[in-house]
Design a protein around this motif. Structure first.
Motif, mmCIF file in Angstrom:
data_model
loop_
_atom_site.group_PDB
_atom_site.id
_atom_site.type_symbol
_atom_site.label_atom_id
_atom_site.label_comp_id
_atom_site.label_asym_id
_atom_site.label_seq_id
_atom_site.Cartn_x
_atom_site.Cartn_y
_atom_site.Cartn_z
ATOM 1 N N LEU A 47 41.416 147.841 4.482
ATOM 2 C CA LEU A 47 40.657 146.592 4.401
ATOM 3 C C LEU A 47 41.194 145.447 5.243
ATOM 4 C CD1 LEU A 47 39.212 146.082 0.822
ATOM 5 C CD2 LEU A 47 38.037 146.246 3.018
ATOM 6 N N PRO A 48 42.517 145.178 5.194
ATOM 7 C CA PRO A 48 43.024 144.045 5.988
ATOM 8 C C PRO A 48 42.657 144.174 7.465
ATOM 9 C CG PRO A 48 44.731 144.853 4.530
ATOM 10 C CD PRO A 48 43.585 145.804 4.410
ATOM 11 N N LEU A 49 42.721 145.389 7.988
ATOM 12 C CA LEU A 49 42.359 145.583 9.395
ATOM 13 C C LEU A 49 40.867 145.359 9.601
ATOM 14 C CD1 LEU A 49 44.506 148.639 10.519
ATOM 15 C CD2 LEU A 49 44.927 146.201 10.807
ATOM 16 N N GLN A 50 40.085 145.738 8.605
ATOM 17 C CA GLN A 50 38.646 145.488 8.725
ATOM 18 C C GLN A 50 38.363 143.995 8.782
ATOM 19 O OE1 GLN A 50 35.907 147.664 6.365
ATOM 20 N NE2 GLN A 50 37.196 149.470 6.247
ATOM 21 N N TRP A 51 39.164 143.227 8.007
ATOM 22 C CA TRP A 51 38.984 141.774 8.060
ATOM 23 C C TRP A 51 39.335 141.246 9.442
ATOM 24 C CZ3 TRP A 51 42.126 141.395 2.936
ATOM 25 C CH2 TRP A 51 41.276 141.723 1.860
ATOM 26 N N ILE A 52 40.455 141.744 9.980
ATOM 27 C CA ILE A 52 40.851 141.293 11.313
ATOM 28 C C ILE A 52 39.726 141.561 12.313
ATOM 29 C CG2 ILE A 52 42.437 141.705 13.240
ATOM 30 C CD1 ILE A 52 44.611 142.255 11.216
ATOM 31 N N SER A 53 39.107 142.725 12.154
ATOM 32 C CA SER A 53 38.073 143.088 13.120
ATOM 33 C C SER A 53 36.942 142.062 13.142
ATOM 34 C CB SER A 53 37.524 144.472 12.795
ATOM 35 O OG SER A 53 36.601 144.378 11.739
ATOM 36 N N ARG A 54 36.795 141.338 12.058
ATOM 37 C CA ARG A 54 35.701 140.371 12.009
ATOM 38 C C ARG A 54 35.901 139.171 12.932
ATOM 39 N NH1 ARG A 54 32.401 141.337 7.575
ATOM 40 N NH2 ARG A 54 33.191 143.138 6.461
ATOM 41 N N VAL A 55 37.137 138.900 13.332
ATOM 42 C CA VAL A 55 37.349 137.768 14.230
ATOM 43 C C VAL A 55 37.340 138.208 15.692
ATOM 44 C CG1 VAL A 55 38.662 136.480 12.517
ATOM 45 C CG2 VAL A 55 39.865 137.878 14.194
ATOM 46 N N VAL A 56 37.150 139.486 15.927
ATOM 47 C CA VAL A 56 37.090 139.956 17.314
ATOM 48 C C VAL A 56 35.644 139.835 17.813
ATOM 49 C CG1 VAL A 56 37.417 141.944 18.835
ATOM 50 C CG2 VAL A 56 38.994 141.544 16.937
ATOM 51 N N PRO A 57 35.409 138.958 18.795
ATOM 52 C CA PRO A 57 34.029 138.737 19.241
ATOM 53 C C PRO A 57 33.367 140.035 19.710
ATOM 54 C CG PRO A 57 35.523 137.165 20.282
ATOM 55 C CD PRO A 57 36.381 138.129 19.524
ATOM 56 N N ALA A 58 34.157 140.906 20.346
ATOM 57 C CA ALA A 58 33.585 142.130 20.913
ATOM 58 C C ALA A 58 32.936 142.988 19.837
ATOM 59 C CB ALA A 58 34.668 142.918 21.638
#
Lengths: 250, 368
Positions: free
Chosen positions: B310-321
Motif C-alpha cells: 500500500l505505501p508504494l501505491q500511495w507514492i505512485s499517486r504523486v507520480v504524474p506519469a
C-alpha cells in the motif's frame, strides 16, 4: 533628491550581511555622471556583493543607495532600464553568432529594429568584426569576446555600465584596446563603474575606491592616492592598504 | 511581446545547434520505442473481477466461491447485467469478468456439458493472458473434482474474450508507458539543463540585471520545449502506429491536449529542478535518474501497481506519469472519450498548477 539626480550613484551606509558575516560594511560614496570609477579590493573584500546590490541582483540589509537617481529598494525596474552589466564570467552565448547575440540583447532591452540595426552596424565597424559577424561567438579569441561583451552591455546607451572584472585573463595589448572602448563610451556620457585586479587599469580611472574587509578604506584620484601614501604606483598603494586585511582571500 | 519572441527564437537556436540536445530530443525516443522489451510478464494479483451470474444455482455458486477463495482475485459486487459489466470495464473498476449463463447447473447435470465466458481487459495483454489462465485453471479444477465421482465425465467449456486488444499485441501496453517515460525525461532534462546552463555561463545574471521580467525568462525557456515535446510526441505516435501497429482508437485531438497538459507538468518539474541545482551535470542527473526511476516503477506499465504494498501505491499517486499513462491507455487503446478520463485530467491539472507555482515562486526568491 535634486542632488541625487546629478550623481550617477549615491551610497549611504550601504550594508549587506549574510548571517553573522558582514560582506559589505556601511560603505558610502558618490559617483559623478560620466565618470570612470574604479572599484578595487582584494578577493573577498566585498566588491562583487556591493556591485550586485547596486545592480538590483541583491537586496541591501541596510543603508541607502540610488542608481541613476532611482532608489535600490523601490525602483529596481527603473534601475534595470538605466544600466548595463558585464559579469565576471563571459556573458554572451557561444553558440550564437555575433549578430545574433547583438540582436538578442538589443531585443531584451527593447530596442526598435531600426535602432538595433544602426547600432549593431556601428558596433561591428568599431570592433572591426565585419568578417566575423556571422561566425559563432565561441570561435572568436577571448580578447574579441570581451570587447564584444562590453559593446553589447552598452548597446542600449545606458546611463551607467557596471563592469565586474571585465579584463580577466586578457593580454595587456587587448586590455589597452578594451580601455579605448571604455573611454569611447565614457565620452558618450556613459558612467563607468568597473572592478579590477589590475593596478595599471586603476591608473586609467578618474577616481578609485579601495575596499578592505567590506569597508571603503580609500577614495580619490589615482594621483592623490599615490601622493597620500607616498607611493610610486597604485600597486604600492593597494599593497599598503590590503596588508591590513583580516579576511583571507579566497 | 517582441522581447519574448526574440528570446524564444534564441532558445530554438540553442536547441538546433546543440547535437546533444537534438540527440536527447529525437534519438532517445526512437531508440526507446524500438528497443523496449515486448515480453514483460509478471504475476498478477488482486485482480478486480466482476461476476455476472445469470444462473444463480448450486453449480454456479460453487464456481464463484472457488474464485472468491483464490488469492488472485478481488471479487467485486455481483454484476446484474451485461451493460453493467461493460460500464465497469470502461470505468476501470474491473479488469476481468466471469459470465455464467442461465441454466448452468441444469445444462451440466442433464447434458454433462456447460459453458462459461471469461472476458479480460487486454489493453495490458500480459496481465490479461495471466488472468484468463487463472480463471480457466480454477474452472478446470472444479470440473476434475466433479468427474472424480461421476460415471460420465462433465465438461465445462471456457470461452475467453480479450477486450480492446484481441490480438494480444504486446506493443499496445508499453507504448503509453514509454510515451509517458520519454516525455517525462526529455521535458524535465532539457528544460532544467537549459536554465542551469545560463546560470553556469553567467548569462542568467545579465538577464536578471536587464529589464526583461524573470517570469518571462521562464516562459521563454519553456515555450520551445513545449513545442519540441509535442513534436516528439508526434514522432513516437507515428512510430507506434506505422511501425508497431498500435491503433489510436480515441480522439487524436484529445490525446494531444492531454499530452500538452502532461508536458506542462514535466516542464514545471524541470524548472523546479533548475531552481535547486547549479550545474548542468547535476541538473541532468537529477532529471534523468530522479525522474526515470519513479516513472518506471510507479506508472504501472512495467510492474502492476496492484501488486505493490500500500505505501508504494500511495507514492505512485504523486507520480504524474501514472495518471498520464491511464489517460493514454483509455484514449488510445480503449477509444474512450473525455468523460472516462476527467478525473485523471483533473489530477494532472492540479499537479501542473502546483509545480508551476512552486517553480515560479522559487525563481523570484533567487533574485533577492
Amino acid at each position: 533628491m535634486n542632488t541625487k539626480e546629478q550623481k550617477a550613484i549615491v551610497c549611504r551606509d550601504l550594508t549587506k550581511r549574510f548571517g553573522d558575516f558582514v560582506a559589505v560594511d556601511h560603505i558610502s560614496f558618490e559617483v559623478e555622471r560620466g565618470e570612470i570609477f574604479g572599484f578595487l579590493g582584494a578577493n573577498g573584500a566585498g566588491k562583487t556583493t556591493a556591485m550586485r546590490m547596486l545592480c538590483g541582483l541583491s537586496h541591501p540589509t541596510s543603508g541607502q543607495a540610488a542608481v541613476a537617481g532611482f532608489d535600490v529598494y523601490r525602483q529596481q525596474e527603473s534601475i534595470k532600464r538605466s544600466i548595463g552589466y558585464m559579469s565576471q564570467k563571459f556573458s554572451l552565448y557561444e553558440n550564437l553568432t555575433v549578430l545574433e547575440n547583438i540582436e538578442f540583447f538589443g531585443g531584451v532591452y527593447g530596442l526598435s529594429d531600426a535602432k538595433l540595426n544602426r547600432r549593431s552596424e556601428r558596433l561591428i565597424t568599431t570592433l572591426g568584426l565585419g568578417q566575423e559577424a556571422r561566425k559563432m561567438v565561441g570561435s572568436l579569441p577571448l580578447g574579441w569576446k570581451q570587447k564584444l561583451a562590453f559593446s553589447v552591455a552598452v548597446i542600449h546607451d545606458p546611463a551607467i555600465v557596471f563592469l565586474d572584472e571585465p579584463t580577466g585573463g586578457v593580454d595587456p595589448v587587448t586590455r589597452r584596446q578594451f580601455w579605448d572602448l571604455i573611454y569611447e563610451a565614457a565620452g558618450r556620457g556613459i558612467t563607468i563603474f568597473v572592478t579590477t585586479h589590475y593596478m595599471d587599469e586603476a591608473e586609467y580611472c578618474n577616481r578609485i575606491s579601495i575596499m578592505v574587509d567590506g569597508r571603503v578604506e580609500a577614495l580619490d584620484t589615482p594621483g592623490n592616492l599615490k601622493h597620500r601614501f607616498a607611493a610610486d604606483s597604485m600597486d604600492e598603494v593597494f599593497y599598503q592598504l590590503a596588508r591590513g586585511a583580516k579576511r583571507a582571500a579566497d | 511581446m517582441k522581447q519574448l519572441l526574440v528570446f524564444i527564437r534564441k532558445e530554438f537556436y540553442h536547441v538546433f545547434r546543440d547535437r546533444r540536445t537534438l540527440l536527447i530530443l529525437f534519438g532517445l525516443p526512437t531508440a526507446q520505442i524500438l528497443l523496449f522489451g515486448y515480453a514483460l510478464s509478471s504475476e498478477v494479483r488482486n485482480i478486480n473481477l466482476g461476476v455476472v451470474d445469470f444462473a444463480k444455482d448450486p453449480a454456479s455458486q460453487q464456481i464463484v466461491s472457488r474464485v472468491q477463495s483464490s488469492r488472485y482475485f478481488n471479487l467485486k459486487e455481483a454484476i446484474p447485467t451485461y451493460d453493467a459489466m461493460q460500464r465497469a470495464f470502461r470505468e476501470n473498476r474491473i479488469r476481468a469478468a466471469l459470465i455464467i449463463p442461465a441454466g448452468f447447473n441444469g445444462d451440466l447435470r442433464h447434458t454433462n456439458r456447460a459453458q462459461v465466458q471469461v472476458i479480460a481487459d487486454a489493453s495490458d495483454p500480459n496481465a490479461a493472458t495471466t488472468i484468463t489462465n487463472y480463471l480457466t485453471g480454477i474452472i478446470g479444477d472444479y470440473q476434475r473434482e466433479l468427474n472424480a465421482t461421476a460415471a460420465l465425465p462433465y465438461r465445462i467449456g471456457t470461452e475467453t474474450r480479450m477486450l480492446y486488444n484481441p490480438d494480444l499485441n504486446g506493443s499496445l501496453n508499453f507504448i503509453p508507458g514509454v510515451l509517458a517515460l520519454i516525455l517525462m525525461i526529455v521535458c524535465t532534462t532539457l528544460t532544467s539543463v537549459s536554465v542551469v546552463r545560463e546560470k553556469e555561463l553567467g548569462t542568467m545574471e545579465v538577464l536578471l540585471v536587464s529589464p526583461f521580467r524573470p517570469i518571462l525568462v521562464l516562459i521563454a525557456k519553456a515555450t520551445p520545449y513545449l513545442v519540441l515535446s509535442l513534436l516528439d510526441f508526434t514522432l513516437i505516435l507515428l512510430l507506434a502506429v506505422f511501425v508497431l501497429d498500435v491503433p489510436v482508437r480515441g480522439s487524436l485531438l484529445l490525446l494531444f491536449a492531454e499530452s500538452a497538459l502532461f508536458i506542462v507538468c514535466c516542464l514545471s518539474l524541470g524548472l523546479m529542478i533548475s531552481n535547486v541545482t547549479a550545474s548542468q551535470q547535476v541538473a541532468m542527473l537529477a532529471s534523468m535518474m530522479g525522474m526515470m526511476l519513479p516513472t518506471l516503477l510507479f506508472t504501472g506499465f512495467l510492474f502492476p501497481l496492484e501488486n505493490m504494498p500500500l505505501p508504494l501505491q500511495w507514492i505512485s499517486r504523486v507520480v504524474p506519469a501514472r495518471w498520464y499513462y491511464l489517460i493514454v491507455k483509455a484514449i488510445m487503446l480503449k477509444g474512450l472519450g473525455f468523460a472516462a478520463v476527467w478525473k485523471e485530467t483533473a489530477v494532472l491539472v492540479g499537479m501542473a498548477l502546483a509545480l508551476l507555482g512552486v517553480s515560479l515562486r522559487n525563481f523570484k526568491i533567487r533574485l533577492a
